[in-house]
Design an enzyme around this catalytic site. Structure first.
Site, mmCIF file in Angstrom:
data_model
loop_
_atom_site.group_PDB
_atom_site.id
_atom_site.type_symbol
_atom_site.label_atom_id
_atom_site.label_comp_id
_atom_site.label_asym_id
_atom_site.label_seq_id
_atom_site.Cartn_x
_atom_site.Cartn_y
_atom_site.Cartn_z
ATOM 1 N N GLU A 419 -59.496 8.212 -7.008
ATOM 2 C CA GLU A 419 -58.182 8.258 -6.339
ATOM 3 C C GLU A 419 -57.420 9.548 -6.645
ATOM 4 O O GLU A 419 -56.295 9.500 -7.133
ATOM 5 C CB GLU A 419 -57.341 7.051 -6.777
ATOM 6 C CG GLU A 419 -57.858 5.722 -6.283
ATOM 7 C CD GLU A 419 -57.448 5.427 -4.847
ATOM 8 O OE1 GLU A 419 -56.720 6.247 -4.257
ATOM 9 O OE2 GLU A 419 -57.866 4.391 -4.323
ATOM 10 N N GLU A 489 -65.761 -0.032 -5.330
ATOM 11 C CA GLU A 489 -64.901 -1.157 -5.708
ATOM 12 C C GLU A 489 -64.913 -2.143 -4.553
ATOM 13 O O GLU A 489 -64.812 -1.745 -3.393
ATOM 14 C CB GLU A 489 -63.462 -0.707 -5.968
ATOM 15 C CG GLU A 489 -63.330 0.211 -7.164
ATOM 16 C CD GLU A 489 -61.909 0.739 -7.394
ATOM 17 O OE1 GLU A 489 -60.939 0.103 -6.930
ATOM 18 O OE2 GLU A 489 -61.789 1.799 -8.019
HETATM 19 C C1 IPT Z 1 -58.038 0.831 -6.639
HETATM 20 C C2 IPT Z 1 -58.177 1.680 -7.867
HETATM 21 O O1 IPT Z 1 -59.208 2.588 -7.752
HETATM 22 C C3 IPT Z 1 -58.413 0.874 -9.094
HETATM 23 O O2 IPT Z 1 -58.204 1.712 -10.196
HETATM 24 C C4 IPT Z 1 -57.504 -0.292 -9.148
HETATM 25 O O3 IPT Z 1 -56.199 0.180 -9.168
HETATM 26 C C5 IPT Z 1 -57.688 -1.119 -7.917
HETATM 27 O O4 IPT Z 1 -57.394 -0.378 -6.806
HETATM 28 C C6 IPT Z 1 -56.777 -2.307 -7.895
HETATM 29 O O5 IPT Z 1 -56.797 -3.063 -9.023
HETATM 30 S S1 IPT Z 1 -57.091 1.780 -5.518
HETATM 31 C C7 IPT Z 1 -56.392 0.676 -4.380
HETATM 32 C C8 IPT Z 1 -55.098 1.240 -3.853
HETATM 33 C C9 IPT Z 1 -57.321 0.456 -3.254
#
Ligand code: IPT
Length: 970
Positions: A419, A489
């Site tokens: 990010e 993710e």
């Molecule tokens: C995403 C992040 O990469 C991760 O660090 C964590 O924050 C997660 O979301 C949520 O728990 S970024 C999100 C805005 C898609």
């Protein structure tokens, strides 16, 4: 060797550069025959509110630490001193200080750390020495014996200073000034607690004359001829010996011999030694070749399917100071739950964690310590990854990661960070990494065009989009179309959930281009708290915070697996065991077994069958399964004659795959995979009819039951008092029901509340008696709205059993799905033990039910609760045929006209909904039971897509029945 810091244009804290005076980054190894001294332990500590409160005091040695506090190193100061040293703070995206790069606030908590040490008597005299810091957040300036060594940033990376010329036999004073905020903080905006301190080890290492400063182990595997090629490059000429392979060769010269390859499934390591004139370094070598081939990530010639998790370093008492036993425990838990990959979100972990991944077998995406997410708030203006002033710091971080971790076979992919938008700095990192290490691939999710990367990576895409990428229908730039997709993710494991895992897995297993993903995330970051159970954002009075968004893991903070992990284990199991396709014919006694490992055959497993009648196991035995190769399947006959042929009860086979022998991460007979083969369909409880209701003065009796004659309310079933039995459509919204504010789709949790589903009113319009039945007509509706559920309760009995047929007809326009639809009722608090025949042992919801096993289960009501750090709907058991709640003297049996969802808790849904920590939930004098005909799915909308259409519960005309009977002698 040491370099004195040059004069700075900005104070060093705010200089966007990486620091001054440190040695070049190099490989990290835990042991060698060179002397080393751990400097961990109790240090002196002085906390100041600003960065310059004691400027240069250490140089002049004009300080007196006698009155200072004491602190444990490694450790975060905000977690020590019982509140005297400040507190943790949690933000997800927002910087907790003004965005004014590279400046930091005047209020900059600064911890002066002081350690006095003697050299051991046998400390060698020649050579040099370095002091190594494995992790300091966020910026440190270091002195030894009054001489300044330099300063550094890059919190989760190793930094070394040459100190040989300064060491004295005794009374060495190491002084470290640590600032919570620095220019480096702009690069460390990971979604986690802000935790300053010297949080990883500090070590003094002897560097003998003639030792290597650095070396690089290249160990590849040729899957065509099964040979490995080893070449160890070292900046000092030496030799490498691998006794088991008969290798004894000079550094720099390649040797090729037959070897067993390293994979995460078969983590074969060869013990070796690097011998230089000054030092002998033990090595553990794994031979493997990583390649992007035919548009797929392949290792040793075979494509991988990542069954991964994102792992932050976290411990509920010590934060990012994680001890070795906990690291090992994390990996053991991952392996036992069929996880095969880790993304080290969002920074390189303690290096020992990678050694354990080498040893126990996990694929690793090693991610650089870089996130600038907060710049998204200003449309990425001034983003450090696109500003040349910051490029040296970005390159420094890339180099420190690669140099430190390059000798781990488990690391197969380098990730530039998380990010951080887009920019020249990221490209510079990728170019440097490619030049240094051609043996691994590069990942960065922010590069959606894949200019700098070797794979297309996404976060939280909906299933439909993943499918279209799988089918190659996503278009995009030419380079990206040639690349595989990974979900770095997905499946946000916040609170109850994530839902929809099985639906993702089906896609991954269907389309070659989809190489799996990494669930967000491994563990809830909740701090053990004396009054709250676990603390989350806001519990320390932070000015800005993101609440319990920091509790979104597959493990609870104490590392107990949550239901999400049990579900994930089932969904990604490497052996599929399912009923053989019997076409339209009757179910057969044959199972289809598929090997879904990427490398292993099934030789390390044993299989067993068991046979259940009404959920109770009546017999078991071994099952012979061929040693299938990866990807192969076979149909295997179960024993010809089932142990019983009774026709009047439910029967099924269960087949399990168990480890044939102990492994370093699990005991022999550890269950790896399972499947059930039903031979019958669920039987429905026949309605009880035939008895007449008897009207009395105040009460109406019907079979074993009495009702209030005026309201129609059920009062007793036999000796069991019942309170508040009525239709229920509300659940305490889950984190996924509530959703994240940035989700584009409608978020049902807030909508449900807006419509008033949490305050439904029940109006009785008629109470009717007939010869066979007692009928109560009602309308269930929220104030202020015209929508409602016309609900009729139709009671009948056969004298001992009591049947309730409910009919529900929605009225008005229901633009939202219902959270649940069923009954709730209250029983005495003494009815604390549950028995049921249905899904178990843990909780399940429509899209989180893969791991639910049909059987006979028993649990105390207290243990039916899932203790989410932020209280919310939990604890339903699916597919229940019947359930009993019993106390010392009596009990109630509840049977469904069709399989139902069973929930029991010692507080109401309203209490659960109002609670913000589990400590808010106090048992009352009632056990509240929900018998749900249907439940709405869970989804993943706390950071991803919502509930898939086929898991939603729509308001439509519905009928369901339950039959109650009293267990007088229970
Ligand atoms: C995403 C992040 O990469 C991760 O660090 C964590 O924050 C997660 O979301 C949520 O728990 S970024 C999100 C805005 C898609």
């Amino acid at each position: 060797m040491s370099a004195m810091p040059a004069p700075l244009p900005l104070p060093y804290v705010e200089d966007p550069g990486p620091g001054h005076g440190t040695l070049p980054a190099r490989t990290w190894y835990a042991t060698s025959d060179a002397a080393r001294l751990s400097l961990n332990g109790t240090w002196r500590f002085r906390l100041s509110a600003t960065a310059d409160a004691h400027d240069d005091a250490f140089a002049a040695q004009s300080y007196d630490p006698a009155g200072w506090d004491r602190i444990q190193v490694p450790g975060h100061w905000v977690l020590q001193g019982e509140g005297a040293f400040g507190a943790p703070a949690y933000t997800n995206v927002l910087y907790p200080f003004p965005v004014d790069p590279p400046h930091v606030p005047a209020g900059n908590p600064t911890g002066d750390h002081l350690h006095t040490f003697d050299l051991p008597d046998d400390w060698p005299t020649g050579g040099d020495a370095v002091v190594r810091f494995d992790g300091v957040e966020s910026c440190a300036r270091v002195w030894l014996n009054g001489m300044e060594l330099g300063d550094f940033k890059g919190s989760r990376l190793a930094h070394e200073f040459a100190v040989g010329h300064l060491l004295q036999p005794s009374g060495n004073v190491l002084a470290v000034r640590v600032h919570q905020w620095s220019s480096g903080s702009y690069l460390e905006d990971q979604d986690q607690w802000w935790l300053p301190g010297i949080f990883r080890d500090v070590t003094l290492l002897h560097r003998p004359w003639g030792c290597a400063s650095d070396f690089f182990v290249h160990a590849s595997y040729n899957h065509l001829d099964h040979t490995g090629t080893l070449r160890v490059d070292s900046d000092v000429q030496g030799s490498v010996s691998v006794p088991e392979l008969g290798i004894d060769t000079a550094t720099g010269s390649p040797v090729t011999v037959p070897v067993d390859p390293w994979t995460a499934e078969t983590p074969r390591l060869y013990d070796a030694e690097l011998i230089t004139p000054g030092e002998r370094v033990p090595l553990r070598i794994g031979f493997r070749t990583v390649a992007l081939d035919d548009g797929l990530i392949k290792v040793n010639g075979r494509p991988l399917l990542f069954r991964g998790v994102n792992r932050h370093e976290f411990h509920p008492r010590t934060g990012r100071t994680v001890d070795s036993a906990t690291m090992r425990h994390d990996i053991e838990l991952m392996k036992r739950h069929n996880i095969n990959a880790v993304r080290t979100a969002h920074y390189p972990p303690h290096p020992e964690f990678l050694s354990l991944c080498d040893e126990l077998g996990l694929w690793v995406i090693d991610e650089c310590d870089l996130e600038t997410h907060g710049f998204e708030e200003q449309a990425w203006r001034d983003n450090p990854t696109d500003d040349d002033r910051w490029t040296p710091a970005l390159l420094d971080r890339a180099q420190r990661m690669v140099e430190r971790d390059k000798n781990h076979p488990s690391v197969i992919i380098w990730s530039l960070g998380n990010e951080s938008g887009r920019g020249r700095g990221l490209t510079a990192m990728a170019e440097w990494i490619r030049g240094r290490d051609s043996g691994r691939l590069i990942h960065y999710e922010g590069d959606q065009e894949c200019r700098d990367t070797d794979m297309y990576s996404r976060m939280y895409p909906p299933h439909a989009e993943v499918e279209s990428i799988g089918r190659g229908l996503d278009g995009g730039p030419a380079r990206r179309r040639q690349l595989p997709l990974i979900l770095c993710e997905y499946a946000h494991a916040m609170g109850n959930g994530p839902g929809g895992l099985a639906d993702y897995q089906r896609l991954f297993e269907t389309h070659e281009r989809l190489q799996g993903g990494f669930v967000w995330e491994w563990i809830d970051h909740g701090f053990a708290h004396p009054a709250l159970g676990y603390a989350y954002g806001g519990d320390f009075g932070e000015e800005l915070h993101d609440g319990h968004f920091v509790c979104d893991g597959l493990l609870f903070p104490d590392r107990t697996p949550s239901p999400g992990l049990i579900e994930y284990k089932k969904v990604v199991e490497p052996v599929r065991i399912e009923p053989a396709d019997a076409g339209d014919g009757p179910p057969s006694g044959t199972v289809r077994i598929t090997n879904r490992y990427d490398f292993s055959d099934l030789g390390h497993l044993v299989f067993e069958w068991s046979y259940q009648v009404e959920g109770e196991t009546v017999d078991t035995g071994p099952l012979t399964v061929p040693r299938l190769l990866p990807g192969d399947w076979a149909e295997v006959e179960l024993p010809a004659a089932p142990p019983t042929t009774r026709q009047d009860c439910e029967q099924q086979w269960t087949v399990r795959a168990l480890l044939a022998a102990e492994t370093p991460w699990a005991a022999r007979e550890h269950p790896v995979a399972w499947g059930q083969v039903p031979l019958t369909v669920p039987r429905s409880a026949p309605a009880a009819t035939g008895s007449r209701p008897h009207p009395g003065n105040k009460h109406i009796t019907l079979g074993p039951a009495t009702f209030d004659a005026r309201t129609g309310e059920l009062l007793t079933v036999g000796r069991t008092p019942v309170t508040g039995l009525r239709l229920d459509a509300w659940r305490a919204p889950t984190d996924n029901d509530n959703g994240a504010p940035w989700q584009p789709d409608v978020r049902y949790g807030p909508r449900w509340r807006e419509i008033g589903l949490h305050r439904l009113q029940h109006r009785t319009s008629a109470v009717e008696l007939s010869d066979e039945a007692f009928t109560v007509r009602t309308r269930v509706a929220p104030a202020g709205r015209d929508i409602g559920l016309r609900t009729v309760y139709h009671w009948t009995s056969d004298g001992t059993r009591l049947t309730l047929a409910v009919s529900v007809i929605p009225e008005g326009r229901w633009a939202v799905p219902l959270p649940r639809l069923g009954l709730r009722l209250g029983l005495p608090a003494s009815y604390g033990t549950a028995h049921w025949f249905g899904g178990g042992p843990g909780e399940a919801y429509p899209d989180t039910r893969a791991a639910s096993t049909l059987g006979r289960w028993r649990a105390e009501v207290d243990d039916l609760q899932t203790p989410y750090v932020f209280p919310q709907e939990n604890g339903a058991r699916p597919d229940v045929r019947w359930a009993q709640l019993t106390g010392p003297e009596a009990g109630l049996r509840m049977e469904g006209g069709s399989p139902f969802w069973f929930t029991a808790r010692r507080w109401t849904t309203e209490h659960l909904d109002a609670a913000t920590h589990p400590t808010d939930l106090e048992p009352g004098d009632t056990v509240w039971v929900n018998l749900d005909h249907r439940q709405h799915g869970i989804g993943s909308q706390s950071c991803g897509p919502g509930v898939l259409p086929h898991h939603q519960l729509h308001a439509e005309p519905t009928e369901f029945t339950f039959t109650f009977s009293s267990l007088e002698d229970a």
